[in-house]
Enzyme design. Structure first.
Site, short mmCIF file in Angstrom:
data_model
loop_
_atom_site.label_atom_id
_atom_site.label_comp_id
_atom_site.label_asym_id
_atom_site.label_seq_id
_atom_site.Cartn_x
_atom_site.Cartn_y
_atom_site.Cartn_z
N ASP A 49 41.01 3.47 23.55
CA ASP A 49 42.40 3.71 23.12
C ASP A 49 43.17 4.41 24.25
OD1 ASP A 49 41.22 6.19 22.87
OD2 ASP A 49 42.06 6.63 20.90
N SER A 50 42.49 4.75 25.34
CA SER A 50 43.18 5.22 26.53
C SER A 50 44.17 4.16 27.03
CB SER A 50 42.18 5.56 27.64
OG SER A 50 41.24 4.52 27.81
N ASP A 88 37.37 0.97 20.55
CA ASP A 88 37.77 2.23 19.93
C ASP A 88 38.52 1.99 18.63
OD1 ASP A 88 36.95 4.53 21.24
OD2 ASP A 88 38.63 4.55 22.64
N LYS A 118 33.75 2.53 18.34
CA LYS A 118 33.59 3.95 18.70
C LYS A 118 34.63 4.75 17.93
CE LYS A 118 34.83 5.80 22.87
NZ LYS A 118 35.87 6.76 22.45
N GLU A 120 35.94 9.04 17.08
CA GLU A 120 35.88 10.43 17.54
C GLU A 120 35.54 11.36 16.38
OE1 GLU A 120 39.48 11.44 19.65
OE2 GLU A 120 39.26 9.73 21.03
N GLU A 186 32.34 14.07 26.04
CA GLU A 186 33.48 14.20 26.98
C GLU A 186 33.79 15.67 27.24
OE1 GLU A 186 36.92 11.75 26.23
OE2 GLU A 186 38.12 12.81 27.74
O1 KIV Z 1 39.57 5.72 25.32
C1 KIV Z 1 38.78 5.93 26.24
O2 KIV Z 1 39.00 5.50 27.37
C2 KIV Z 1 37.57 6.69 25.96
C3 KIV Z 1 36.66 7.00 27.10
C4 KIV Z 1 37.31 7.89 28.06
C5 KIV Z 1 35.35 7.52 26.65
O3 KIV Z 1 37.34 7.06 24.85
#
Ligand code: KIV
Length: 279
Positions: A49-50, A88, A118, A120, A186
């Site tokens: 989600d970055s 994510d 994934k 959080e 992280e």
């Molecule tokens: O969204 C992302 O890029 C991440 C990684 C930095 C682990 O969660």
């Protein structure tokens, strides 16, 4: 659009089985061309989600939507032949209750072909992880600095120093016991990351953690130097593509203004040549 998992890609159990062996290699990707470049080199690719900050100019990941994740997931899937794809779950798509999380996780997997999601969170997400795994959704957990919680964490700070260490350790044990097949650590202090790696039975994937983790992940645009708004300490720049691209753009602009581009080799003559390849 629906997608099916590729037969040759590693799956969550293959990744889990790499605990304690050769380090797992991973990067984020958001587009087909970038996914193609990393496919031969990564064990798994994360549609992170970055993407909100890296490609869409957002100031945090909080505004990323399910639709954005589906669209970027489909793009990345088109670029992968052999690496596993993990996607994510965006902010507010899984925290409310396990059934809501299942609906969104199932959509991400069905519409993109990702092999896992994934999410959080640690102790507080254990029930949701158990619920998803029991219903066929492999989950990679993400603890320590969880960027979707920056407003309650007070910013992008290291998580797990001093008194906080116990809580981060408890998060790692909780997600492993709930059935996560791996866990991203992280911005966790090195010693604590090593302790977690030694104590939990699933692979730890470090980002700002320790070389002793079972694998590493970085945001691709950070490590190739495309994203230059800021550079976290944990990023190693393997290339400086941003400045190189800007220099190319500046040269193009100057060529256009000087009428030196396009040159003869870039334009079409009035008469088609009689022989040779079509031009
Ligand atoms: O969204 C992302 O890029 C991440 C990684 C930095 C682990 O969660």
């Amino acid at each position: 659009m629906s997608a099916t998992a590729r037969k040759t890609a590693p799956n969550a159990e293959d990744i889990r089985a790499r605990k304690g062996s050769t380090p797992l290699v991973s990067l984020t990707a958001y587009t087909t061309p970038m996914a193609r470049l990393m496919d031969a080199h990564c064990d798994f690719v994360l549609v992170g989600d970055s993407v909100g900050m890296v490609l869409h100019g957002m100031t945090s990941t909080l505004g990323v939507t399910m639709e954005m994740m589906v669209m970027h997931g489909q793009a990345v899937a088109r670029g992968l032949d052999r690496a596993m794809m993990v996607i994510d779950m965006p902010f507010a798509s899984y925290e409310h209750d396990p059934a809501h999380a299942f609906k969104n996780a199932a959509r991400l997997m069905a519409e993109t072909g990702a092999g896992a999601v994934k999410l959080e969170g640690g102790v507080e997400m254990a029930e949701t992880i158990r619920f998803l795994v029991k219903r066929g959704i492999p989950v990679m957990a993400h603890i320590g600095l969880t960027p979707q919680s920056i407003n309650t964490l007070g910013g992008y700070k290291v998580q797990g120093r001093d008194e906080q260490a116990k809580a981060v350790l408890a998060d790692a044990h909780a997600v492993a016991e709930a059935g996560a097949f791996s866990v991203v650590l992280e911005k966790v202090p090195q010693g604590l990351a090593d302790q977690i790696t030694a104590e939990v039975a699933i692979p730890t994937i470090g980002i700002g953690a320790s070389a002793g983790c079972d694998g590493q992940i970085l945001v691709v645009d950070d490590m190739v130097g495309f994203f230059t708004a800021f550079k976290p300490k944990f990023v190693k720049r393997y290339a400086e593509l941003g400045p190189q691209a800007e220099a190319a753009i500046a040269e193009y602009a100057s060529d256009v203004r000087a009428r030196s581009f396009p040159a003869d080799e870039h334009v079409f003559p009035d008469q088609a040549p009689t022989k040779g390849p079509k031009t």
